[in-house]
Design an enzyme around this catalytic site. Structure first.
Site, PDB file in Angstrom:
ATOM      1  CG  ASP A   1       3.201   0.972   9.433  1.00  0.00           C
ATOM      2  OD1 ASP A   1       2.824   1.848  10.235  1.00  0.00           O
ATOM      3  OD2 ASP A   1       3.513   1.226   8.246  1.00  0.00           O
TER       4      ASP A   1
ATOM      5  NE  ARG B   1       0.855  10.131  10.152  1.00  0.00           N
ATOM      6  CZ  ARG B   1       0.461   9.127   9.383  1.00  0.00           C
ATOM      7  NH1 ARG B   1      -0.754   8.656   9.524  1.00  0.00           N
ATOM      8  NH2 ARG B   1       1.242   8.607   8.479  1.00  0.00           N
ATOM      9  N   PRO B   2       2.669  16.332  11.804  1.00  0.00           N
ATOM     10  CG  PRO B   2       4.435  17.345  12.932  1.00  0.00           C
ATOM     11  CD  PRO B   2       3.493  16.179  12.999  1.00  0.00           C
ATOM     12  CB  VAL B   3       3.404  18.468   6.441  1.00  0.00           C
ATOM     13  CG1 VAL B   3       2.463  17.285   6.349  1.00  0.00           C
ATOM     14  CG2 VAL B   3       2.632  19.779   6.544  1.00  0.00           C
ATOM     15  CG  ASP B   4       7.848  19.896  10.980  1.00  0.00           C
ATOM     16  OD1 ASP B   4       7.164  18.867  10.862  1.00  0.00           O
ATOM     17  OD2 ASP B   4       8.830  19.967  11.757  1.00  0.00           O
ATOM     18  CG  LEU B   5      10.600  16.970   9.254  1.00  0.00           C
ATOM     19  CD1 LEU B   5      10.755  15.508   9.651  1.00  0.00           C
ATOM     20  CD2 LEU B   5      11.877  17.741   9.601  1.00  0.00           C
TER      21      LEU B   5
ATOM     22  NE  ARG C   1      -6.723   4.638   5.791  1.00  0.00           N
ATOM     23  CZ  ARG C   1      -5.794   5.267   6.483  1.00  0.00           C
ATOM     24  NH1 ARG C   1      -5.989   5.506   7.762  1.00  0.00           N
ATOM     25  NH2 ARG C   1      -4.681   5.663   5.912  1.00  0.00           N
TER      26      ARG C   1
ATOM     27  CB  VAL D   1       7.402   5.846  14.792  1.00  0.00           C
ATOM     28  CG1 VAL D   1       7.170   6.572  13.469  1.00  0.00           C
ATOM     29  CG2 VAL D   1       8.675   5.009  14.720  1.00  0.00           C
TER      30      VAL D   1
ATOM     31  NE  ARG E   1       0.652  12.255   7.721  1.00  0.00           N
ATOM     32  CZ  ARG E   1       1.182  13.434   7.963  1.00  0.00           C
ATOM     33  NH1 ARG E   1       0.471  14.353   8.558  1.00  0.00           N
ATOM     34  NH2 ARG E   1       2.407  13.714   7.614  1.00  0.00           N
TER      35      ARG E   1
ATOM     36  CE  LYS F   1      -1.654   1.484   4.079  1.00  0.00           C
ATOM     37  NZ  LYS F   1      -1.376   2.859   4.532  1.00  0.00           N
ATOM     38  CG  ASN F   2       2.281   2.760   3.572  1.00  0.00           C
ATOM     39  OD1 ASN F   2       1.122   3.119   3.356  1.00  0.00           O
ATOM     40  ND2 ASN F   2       2.715   2.452   4.785  1.00  0.00           N
TER      41      ASN F   2
ATOM     42  CB  CYS G   1      -4.497  10.630  11.109  1.00  0.00           C
ATOM     43  SG  CYS G   1      -2.988   9.784  11.508  1.00  0.00           S
TER      44      CYS G   1
HETATM   45  N1  EPU Z   1       6.968  13.948  11.269  1.00  0.00           N
HETATM   46  C1  EPU Z   1       7.148  15.269  11.624  1.00  0.00           C
HETATM   47  N2  EPU Z   1       7.201  16.195  10.629  1.00  0.00           N
HETATM   48  C2  EPU Z   1       7.085  15.866   9.311  1.00  0.00           C
HETATM   49  C3  EPU Z   1       6.922  14.518   8.964  1.00  0.00           C
HETATM   50  C4  EPU Z   1       6.853  13.577   9.967  1.00  0.00           C
HETATM   51  O1  EPU Z   1       7.242  15.596  12.800  1.00  0.00           O
HETATM   52  O2  EPU Z   1       7.141  16.765   8.456  1.00  0.00           O
HETATM   53  C5  EPU Z   1       6.872  12.946  12.341  1.00  0.00           C
HETATM   54  C6  EPU Z   1       5.512  12.248  12.356  1.00  0.00           C
HETATM   55  O3  EPU Z   1       4.546  13.006  13.033  1.00  0.00           O
HETATM   56  C7  EPU Z   1       5.825  10.930  13.018  1.00  0.00           C
HETATM   57  C8  EPU Z   1       7.248  10.638  12.530  1.00  0.00           C
HETATM   58  O4  EPU Z   1       7.774  11.886  12.074  1.00  0.00           O
HETATM   59  O5  EPU Z   1       5.797  11.082  14.396  1.00  0.00           O
HETATM   60  C9  EPU Z   1       7.323   9.607  11.419  1.00  0.00           C
HETATM   61  O6  EPU Z   1       6.530  10.012  10.329  1.00  0.00           O
HETATM   62  P1  EPU Z   1       6.879   9.671   8.820  1.00  0.00           P
HETATM   63  O7  EPU Z   1       6.860  10.948   8.050  1.00  0.00           O
HETATM   64  O8  EPU Z   1       8.079   8.811   8.752  1.00  0.00           O
HETATM   65  O9  EPU Z   1       5.604   8.814   8.427  1.00  0.00           O
HETATM   66  P2  EPU Z   1       4.640   9.034   7.183  1.00  0.00           P
HETATM   67  O10 EPU Z   1       5.423   9.246   5.961  1.00  0.00           O
HETATM   68  O11 EPU Z   1       3.589  10.010   7.508  1.00  0.00           O
HETATM   69  C10 EPU Z   1       4.630   6.502   6.522  1.00  0.00           C
HETATM   70  C11 EPU Z   1       3.594   5.437   6.339  1.00  0.00           C
HETATM   71  C12 EPU Z   1       3.035   5.026   7.681  1.00  0.00           C
HETATM   72  C13 EPU Z   1       4.174   4.519   8.555  1.00  0.00           C
HETATM   73  C14 EPU Z   1       5.262   5.600   8.666  1.00  0.00           C
HETATM   74  C15 EPU Z   1       6.482   5.155   9.433  1.00  0.00           C
HETATM   75  C16 EPU Z   1       2.722   5.996   4.177  1.00  0.00           C
HETATM   76  C17 EPU Z   1       1.579   6.413   3.357  1.00  0.00           C
HETATM   77  N3  EPU Z   1       2.536   5.947   5.479  1.00  0.00           N
HETATM   78  O12 EPU Z   1       3.948   7.608   7.128  1.00  0.00           O
HETATM   79  O13 EPU Z   1       2.120   3.971   7.446  1.00  0.00           O
HETATM   80  O14 EPU Z   1       3.701   4.192   9.822  1.00  0.00           O
HETATM   81  O15 EPU Z   1       5.681   6.005   7.354  1.00  0.00           O
HETATM   82  O16 EPU Z   1       7.027   4.033   8.873  1.00  0.00           O
HETATM   83  O17 EPU Z   1       3.764   5.666   3.634  1.00  0.00           O
HETATM   84  C18 EPU Z   1       0.296   2.562   7.900  1.00  0.00           C
HETATM   85  O18 EPU Z   1       0.487   2.019   6.809  1.00  0.00           O
HETATM   86  O19 EPU Z   1      -0.477   2.080   8.777  1.00  0.00           O
HETATM   87  C19 EPU Z   1       0.989   3.810   8.213  1.00  0.00           C
HETATM   88  C20 EPU Z   1       0.589   4.643   9.153  1.00  0.00           C
END
Ligand code: EPU
Length: 442
Positions: free
Chosen positions: A328, A141-145, A420, A350, A112, A42-43, A136
């Protein structure tokens, strides 16, 4: 057959309403046997769909699972002007005319990963408007990075009224840059990598995420003509090119679905085989299964046989970015640890809110104490079936697994979470001999 050009945005909503009215009844105690086919990841598929916007020539992505999240992502691509055609496990995407339309908030808020289109839109068009996805079930889950990465590549970013509006500071192409990620975020690595494929010059992402889905996205972009090296390591180097071209590509097998079936075999004391899998993607999960006393045997290149037993030992788990133990798989593994002798300590590092399944597992007779992001699981001899509520995708899988091992019937609500991320899970489990069915409760 023609491309789908109108947004199926209402379909996932309708599905969700239907899935909410339904419950899954799992009759515990059945032994499982046989082989199960693992679907595409999926991811990975979600990231590849976002990346398909990088070319106007059209892409063919195969091994795409049938999931509500994939439908939502397709709907977002369509809303942005792409044409999407599904043929079996294949998606044909043609993003000839990508407009400046904003991705619809109703969809972005439910998925997201759809925010990641900001990377491909910035690469391709030099501007993008994407709503903030918001939090969620598992955290803020911010998007600052993501945003800081795009700014480093020369984007001006404004966030107003919940919309992230980004455009190149000079002209319509981003400029390569050296970007250090404070945390190896999967999504931010994907966003920056996509944007950098079409930037002018070289981009270096340091402290990049190393998940297999990052490597899959890089390979897909390379198939489209991108120049990327180092994906799967902490440093990814991208030499921008002026355009990308048509590509056909198959998504890797879903390591989390595979891990979930491995726990299904373990928790029911059964022997099953899973294929296709990439065993190297499952290193931490295999190691922890072996630590509690489950045997895992590799057969050939892409098949694993899981030999469950009884009298398992406890194990401690800390979730970490890849190659650490995946967040996950934390909920599913917790279900198994509830039945392992002794105390297991699970630390979720995480996501800050990913332990809501503790209360539900305790309703089934588990003995789990929670303090902050640490759960102490004291093994019990049996779980007992109970009505429970799925709180997020992986939590719902954990409840199905607990239900398979419990005495009596477990009735799981909130199935839209499960749908999902798990393709045909009821059918796959039934084929292995599990007793479960969906019904509408009066
Ligand atoms: N984070 C920030 N700022 C950012 C981005 C992330 O603080 O700009 C924090 C997040 O809030 C979190 C941590 O960094 O606490 C890790 O987040 P990451 O960005 O690595 O996760 P993601 O890209 O949002 C993907 C998967 C998730 C999986 C995570 C970690 C997808 C669509 N989703 O999420 O999958 O848990 O990586 O491996 O690829 C799932 O499939 O159930 C799922 C949640």
């Amino acid at each position: 057959m023609t491309y789908q050009t109108s947004s199926p945005a209402t379909v996932p909503n309708a599905d969700e309403a239907h899935a909410d009215a339904e419950v899954l009844q799992v009759v515990g105690g059945a032994r499982l046997a046989g082989q199960v086919q693992i679907s595409g990841a999926k991811n990975s598929a979600l990231a590849l769909l976002a990346a398909s916007l990088l070319t106007g020539e059209g892409c063919e992505i195969s091994n795409v699972p049938h999931l509500v999240d994939i439908e939502r992502m397709s709907a977002i691509l369509i809303a942005l002007g792409a044409q999407v055609l599904r043929q079996g496990d294949k998606l044909k995407i043609r993003a000839e005319q990508i407009g400046y339309a904003s991705a619809p908030y109703e969809l972005v808020s439910k998925l997201r990963a759809s925010f990641f289109v900001i990377g491909s839109l910035m690469g391709r068009c030099g501007r993008a408007r994407v709503p903030l996805p918001g939090g969620c079930a598992i955290g803020a889950r911010p998007v600052d990075l993501h945003v800081r990465g795009l700014q480093a590549l020369g984007a001006e970013v404004h966030i107003e009224h919940g919309i992230v509006e980004a455009r190149c500071r000079c002209g319509d192409r981003l400029e390569g840059a050296r970007i250090y990620l404070d945390y190896p975020s999967v999504g931010a690595t994907e966003t920056i990598m996509m944007a950098a494929t079409l930037a002018r010059g070289q981009t270096i992402i340091e402290n990049a995420a190393q998940e297999p889905e990052i490597v899959d996205l890089a390979n897909f972009c390379i198939a489209m003509g991108a120049q990327i090296r180092g994906a799967g390591t902490k440093t990814i180097v991208i030499d921008g090119v002026s355009e990308l071209h048509q590509a056909s590509y198959a998504v890797i097998p879903d390591r989390i679905e595979a891990g979930t079936f491995m726990v299904a075999a373990a928790i029911t004391g059964s022997t099953i085989s899973i294929a296709p899998v990439i065993p190297e993607h499952l290193g931490a999960v295999i190691a922890k299964l072996q630590e509690v006393g489950v045997r895992v045997v590799q057969q050939g290149r892409d098949q694993l046989t899981i030999i469950g037993g009884h009298g398992y030992r406890s194990a401690d788990i800390e979730t970490l970015p890849f190659p650490g133990f995946p967040t996950d798989m934390q909920a599913q593994f917790m279900a198994l640890l509830t039945l392992c002798e002794g105390n297991s300590v699970i630390t979720e590092t995480v996501f800050e809110n990913r332990l809501q399944h503790v209360a539900e597992l305790n309703r089934m007779g588990a003995n789990i104490k929670l303090k902050g992001n640490v759960a102490v699981v004291s093994g019990v001899p049996v779980l007992s079936g109970a009505p429970v509520m799925a709180t997020d995708l992986r939590a719902s899988a954990a409840l199905v697994l607990a239900g398979l091992a419990a005495q009596g019937v477990t009735t799981i609500k909130g199935l839209h979470h499960l749908d999902r991320g798990y393709e045909n899970i009821d059918h796959k489990l039934r084929t292995l001999g599990a007793k479960l069915h969906r019904t509408i409760l009066e």
